[in-house]
Scaffold this active site. Structure first.
Site, PDB file in Angstrom:
ATOM      1  N   LYS A   9      29.203 -43.667 -46.755  1.00  0.00           N
ATOM      2  CA  LYS A   9      29.965 -44.823 -46.274  1.00  0.00           C
ATOM      3  C   LYS A   9      29.447 -45.301 -44.907  1.00  0.00           C
ATOM      4  CE  LYS A   9      34.133 -43.739 -48.884  1.00  0.00           C
ATOM      5  NZ  LYS A   9      35.609 -43.685 -48.843  1.00  0.00           N
ATOM      6  N   TYR A  49      36.659 -50.746 -56.045  1.00  0.00           N
ATOM      7  CA  TYR A  49      37.957 -50.119 -55.717  1.00  0.00           C
ATOM      8  C   TYR A  49      39.113 -50.739 -56.486  1.00  0.00           C
ATOM      9  CZ  TYR A  49      36.054 -47.290 -51.878  1.00  0.00           C
ATOM     10  OH  TYR A  49      35.379 -46.345 -51.127  1.00  0.00           O
ATOM     11  N   PHE A  57      46.762 -49.902 -48.470  1.00  0.00           N
ATOM     12  CA  PHE A  57      45.552 -49.810 -47.648  1.00  0.00           C
ATOM     13  C   PHE A  57      44.357 -50.537 -48.253  1.00  0.00           C
ATOM     14  CE2 PHE A  57      45.779 -45.856 -50.197  1.00  0.00           C
ATOM     15  CZ  PHE A  57      44.556 -45.908 -50.878  1.00  0.00           C
ATOM     16  N   ASN A 112      36.017 -41.588 -44.393  1.00  0.00           N
ATOM     17  CA  ASN A 112      35.863 -40.213 -44.896  1.00  0.00           C
ATOM     18  C   ASN A 112      34.446 -39.923 -45.406  1.00  0.00           C
ATOM     19  OD1 ASN A 112      36.025 -41.608 -47.253  1.00  0.00           O
ATOM     20  ND2 ASN A 112      37.631 -40.356 -48.190  1.00  0.00           N
ATOM     21  N   HIS A 115      31.774 -41.341 -50.737  1.00  0.00           N
ATOM     22  CA  HIS A 115      32.526 -41.581 -51.969  1.00  0.00           C
ATOM     23  C   HIS A 115      31.801 -40.888 -53.120  1.00  0.00           C
ATOM     24  CE1 HIS A 115      34.573 -43.613 -55.283  1.00  0.00           C
ATOM     25  NE2 HIS A 115      33.371 -43.685 -55.825  1.00  0.00           N
ATOM     26  N   GLU A 126      30.686 -47.054 -62.114  1.00  0.00           N
ATOM     27  CA  GLU A 126      30.203 -47.250 -60.743  1.00  0.00           C
ATOM     28  C   GLU A 126      28.668 -47.337 -60.696  1.00  0.00           C
ATOM     29  OE1 GLU A 126      32.225 -44.072 -58.664  1.00  0.00           O
ATOM     30  OE2 GLU A 126      34.158 -45.091 -58.844  1.00  0.00           O
TER      31      GLU A 126
HETATM   32  P1  CMP Z   1      37.180 -42.896 -51.823  1.00  0.00           P
HETATM   33  O1  CMP Z   1      36.814 -41.606 -52.470  1.00  0.00           O
HETATM   34  O2  CMP Z   1      36.088 -43.821 -51.473  1.00  0.00           O
HETATM   35  O3  CMP Z   1      38.221 -43.666 -52.760  1.00  0.00           O
HETATM   36  C1  CMP Z   1      39.288 -44.436 -52.279  1.00  0.00           C
HETATM   37  C2  CMP Z   1      39.347 -44.464 -50.792  1.00  0.00           C
HETATM   38  O4  CMP Z   1      40.532 -44.949 -50.222  1.00  0.00           O
HETATM   39  C3  CMP Z   1      39.258 -43.049 -50.261  1.00  0.00           C
HETATM   40  O5  CMP Z   1      37.973 -42.539 -50.465  1.00  0.00           O
HETATM   41  C4  CMP Z   1      39.677 -43.235 -48.812  1.00  0.00           C
HETATM   42  O6  CMP Z   1      38.577 -43.557 -47.984  1.00  0.00           O
HETATM   43  C5  CMP Z   1      40.581 -44.453 -48.893  1.00  0.00           C
HETATM   44  N1  CMP Z   1      41.957 -44.124 -48.564  1.00  0.00           N
HETATM   45  C6  CMP Z   1      42.756 -43.259 -49.206  1.00  0.00           C
HETATM   46  N2  CMP Z   1      43.963 -43.229 -48.602  1.00  0.00           N
HETATM   47  C7  CMP Z   1      43.913 -44.105 -47.556  1.00  0.00           C
HETATM   48  C8  CMP Z   1      44.828 -44.518 -46.562  1.00  0.00           C
HETATM   49  N3  CMP Z   1      46.069 -44.042 -46.514  1.00  0.00           N
HETATM   50  N4  CMP Z   1      44.422 -45.434 -45.666  1.00  0.00           N
HETATM   51  C9  CMP Z   1      43.165 -45.941 -45.710  1.00  0.00           C
HETATM   52  N5  CMP Z   1      42.247 -45.588 -46.642  1.00  0.00           N
HETATM   53  C10 CMP Z   1      42.621 -44.677 -47.548  1.00  0.00           C
END
Ligand code: CMP
Length: 143
Positions: A9, A49, A57, A112, A115, A126
């Site tokens: 990311k 997404y 979010f 985070n 992905h 994907e």
């Molecule tokens: P990812 O595995 O990319 O899939 C969905 C993403 O949503 C997840 O990783 C997080 O980065 C994001 N995400 C999940 N919960 C929250 C939250 N409470 N606020 C912001 N982003 C979120």
């Protein structure tokens, strides 16, 4: 051979973690069969997404993933989908175990680091969203 879609990311690209992340999957024994540094458009982010569309979010998720370059990858190997997710750690980096990618490098759930597809179906979807068929390579059998 099982395939998965992994994406470094924007936060991790900016912090110079692409090499470290690739090294972990190579060391584990998986094969990289597709990769590109790219900027995700809003349209692509919304498709990628789409299962989170109703989540509060969602707007910040799209804003974040389009905020800078990502490194999109396709990896293959035995049980690569589940194993890659174990190596990534839980979605919230604050709860992710040390030794996992998110546990070692992440602090905030939105930022985070990486992905990874969560099932065979999402991996197929994907990979198709991010890569054309001719952007994936085949490894020759070692002689
Ligand atoms: P990812 O595995 O990319 O899939 C969905 C993403 O949503 C997840 O990783 C997080 O980065 C994001 N995400 C999940 N919960 C929250 C939250 N409470 N606020 C912001 N982003 C979120």
């Amino acid at each position: 051979m099982e395939k998965t879609f992994l994406m470094v990311k924007p936060d991790a690209v900016q912090r110079g973690l692409i090499g470290e992340i690739i090294s972990r999957f190579e060391a584990k024994g998986f094969q990289l069969i597709g990769a590109k540094l790219m900027t995700v458009s809003e349209e692509l982010a919304e498709s990628h997404y789409e299962e989170h569309k109703e989540r509060p979010f969602f707007p910040e998720l799209v804003q974040f993933i389009t905020s800078g370059p990502v490194f999109a990858m396709v990896w293959q190997g035995e049980q690569v989908i589940a194993t890659a997710r174990l190596m990534m750690g839980t979605t919230n980096p604050q709860e992710a175990a040390s030794g996992t990618i998110r546990g070692d490098y992440g602090l905030i759930v939105r930022k985070n680091i990486i992905h990874g597809s969560d099932s065979v179906q999402s991996a197929e979807r994907e990979i198709k969203l991010f890569f054309k068929e001719d952007e994936l390579v085949e490894y020759s059998k070692l002689i």
